[in-house]
Write an enzyme that holds these catalytic residues in place. Structure first.
Site, PDB file in Angstrom:
ATOM      1  N   MET A  88       0.826  -1.212   0.000  1.00 54.35           N
ATOM      2  CA  MET A  88       0.000   0.000   0.000  1.00 54.35           C
ATOM      3  C   MET A  88       0.862   1.265   0.000  1.00 54.35           C
ATOM      4  SD  MET A  88      -3.392   0.113   2.256  1.00 54.35           S
ATOM      5  CE  MET A  88      -4.947   0.395   1.478  1.00 54.35           C
ATOM      6  N   CYS A  89       1.244   1.752   1.131  1.00 53.04           N
ATOM      7  CA  CYS A  89       2.034   2.968   1.334  1.00 53.04           C
ATOM      8  C   CYS A  89       1.151   4.225   1.335  1.00 53.04           C
ATOM      9  CB  CYS A  89       3.116   3.191   0.283  1.00 53.04           C
ATOM     10  SG  CYS A  89       4.383   1.920   0.286  1.00 53.04           S
TER      11      CYS A  89
END
Lengths: 299, 230
Positions: A1-2
């Site tokens: 994700m991040c």
């Protein structure tokens, strides 16, 4: 994700509080990136003939005083300034980057050179965004603009070196949400240009590619145009230069981004929940940036 | 009508959603106002009662997903997947909507006053979607049934691999996807469009401004030419 966050403060008075404005943005992205966090912040420039070297070691008890002392003894050069927080230090000197790099490699191979520049400082480490922010005192920082990242690793290891922001050259950084499918090809191409890599991270390839384009004479916009052709994969990229923030999303808009433009600031994040606390956000122009378009904000 | 107020700065989202999932007979006819949504995910998902819910700000991902019967208004923007897999009822986004708005929705009406991102109405299965602004690329990808009305423009690959859904676009279409073609506006489709414009607050807009798109039916039908391949 991040998660990615960016903040450019237009109101001069608010620049002293940029750290405290940003902190809830970064912590708001904890669910998107709980394993590492980082920040690149652009503050007051050092003198024309000086450079700031941001240094990092994983050893929390590292003897920074000895490093500073050895630097002076070995190189006979006055350290203009030396500040240190936990396992991070900023060394300001007149010496050439290559001299400092060579000296570090020889005498302190365990110390990692995070960045070189006149305005930019980079902090990054493994841990939750709250832990990393606390370690380096993000909340107290001042400056005109910044770029932050919270990481959930997908394609390479969880280490401080793999955390974002990435940097190349001077006063240039990039954070990335997504994954590049042609990072290895890009890396091989750049190797032929004599460009060295520090990690196997896909983002580092994008960062070094764009910095290389700009060294070859592209301005930021032209470099990004080349980037759309050269980069294959999913990406929202947020970049910082000495006087600009820039944002691009891949043609499929696979990774999110939202922008709030206000008279006092421009704020960028992966999701609105990181912008909700900003002052007077109700009167900001909130929009989702279009895919394959360049957004550039000047300080 | 009884009105209840929830402030998400104070009340945890889970508590609100659990309340909204209580016995429909206790909720029927109520109006619920949700303040400080601040982009939280999953607000008012899985509603199954005849309630009116107003979200007073920006919602995060999957707002009003899987909706049945309820009427939900989002006064700000909505994140990815607003009203995804809606079964019935009505969801109205007054701002813009991010990607995959109304994805796989089977019934009900989704109204977006602003723009919608990419993949709007992807795999639409019977719902009606009206977008006041423009839609991004890959809109109505593999849409099977239902209707999509776009008052603005459409991006690339509109209606790629579409089945029997109807697409109506007032502005320009950057490109059509595989097996999606412009089709004549017959009386039946014209009436669908007129009804949807009226229901979504656009009654003053003439159906004559729209073009209709749908399936060429060359991708999903069995072709005798291919018989030897099986």
């Amino acid at each position: 994700m991040c998660g990615i966050v960016g903040l450019l403060v237009k109101n001069q008075k608010m620049r002293t509080n940029i750290g405290s404005l940003m902190l809830p943005m970064l912590i708001g992205m904890t669910e998107r990136g709980p394993d590492s966090a980082g920040l690149a912040i652009f503050g007051q420039p050092v003198a024309d003939d000086e450079r700031k070297f941001n240094l990092y070691t994983s050893d929390m008890d590292f003897n920074w005083q000895k490093l500073s002392h050895d630097f002076l003894t070995h190189l006979g050069s006055k350290v203009v300034n030396f500040t240190q927080k936990a396992n991070h230090a900023v060394l300001t000197t007149h010496l050439e980057p290559t001299t400092v790099k060579t000296w570090l490699k020889e005498h302190y191979p365990q110390v990692h050179l995070l960045s070189i520049g006149q305005l930019m400082d980079i902090y990054k480490d493994v841990g939750t965004p709250a832990q990393v922010a606390e370690r380096y005192g993000f909340e107290q920082m001042s400056g005109s603009h910044l770029v932050g990242h919270t990481r959930m690793a997908t394609e390479s290891a969880v280490t401080p070196a793999h955390a974002h922001p990435f940097t190349a050259g001077q006063d240039w950084c990039l954070v990335h949400n997504g994954s590049l499918s042609n990072a290895h090809n890009l890396r091989r191409k750049l190797n032929h240009e004599g460009i060295q890599f520090e990690t196997d991270n896909d983002t580092e390839a994008a960062c070094r590619y764009l910095e290389w384009r700009m060294r070859e004479g592209d301005d930021l916009k032209t470099a990004l145009e080349h980037g759309f052709d050269a980069l294959d994969g999913f990406y929202t990229l947020l970049m910082g230069t000495k006087d600009q923030l820039a944002l691009v999303r891949d043609p499929f808009a696979c990774k999110p981004a939202i922008v709030a433009e206000h008279d006092d600031y421009v704020a960028i994040a992966s999701e609105f929940r990181s912008l909700a606390h900003l002052p007077d956000i109700k009167n900001a122009k909130v929009f989702e940036p279009s895919p394959q378009e360049m957004y550039v904000w000047k300080v | 009508m009884e009105s209840l107020k929830y402030n998400l700065d104070v009340t945890p989202l889970r508590e609100l959603n659990q309340f909204l999932h209580s016995n429909p007979s206790e909720l029927d006819g109520k109006t619920i106002e949700i303040s400080n949504p601040n982009g939280a995910h999953n607000i008012a998902v899985g509603l199954k009662a005849d309630v009116n819910v107003t979200i007073q700000g920006h919602a995060g991902y999957y707002a009003a997903g899987m909706n049945q019967i309820a009427h939900v208004v989002i006064e700000g923007s909505a994140g990815s997947g607003v009203a995804e897999n809606m079964m019935s009822g009505r969801v109205h986004v007054k701002g813009f909507a991010s990607n995959a708005a109304g994805a796989t929705s089977q019934g009900g009406l989704l109204i977006i006053d602003g723009d919608a991102g990419l993949r709007c109405a992807i795999a639409l299965k019977g719902a009606d979607v009206v977008v006041g602004g423009s839609v991004g690329s890959f809109t109505a990808f593999m849409a099977q049934a239902g209707n999509l009305v776009v008052l603005g423009n459409a991006g690339d690959a509109l209606g790629d691999s579409i089945y029997e859904a109807n697409i109506f676009v007032r502005g320009s279409v950057k490109s059509l996807g595989s097996d999606c073609i412009e089709k004549p506006m017959d009386e039946e489709r014209r009436q669908i469009l007129v009804d949807l414009l009226a229901k979504s607050g656009h009654a003053s807009i003439s159906p004559e401004c729209f073009k209709r798109f749908g399936s060429a039916r060359t991708l999903y039908n069995f072709k005798v030419d291919n018989a030897g391949a099986y």
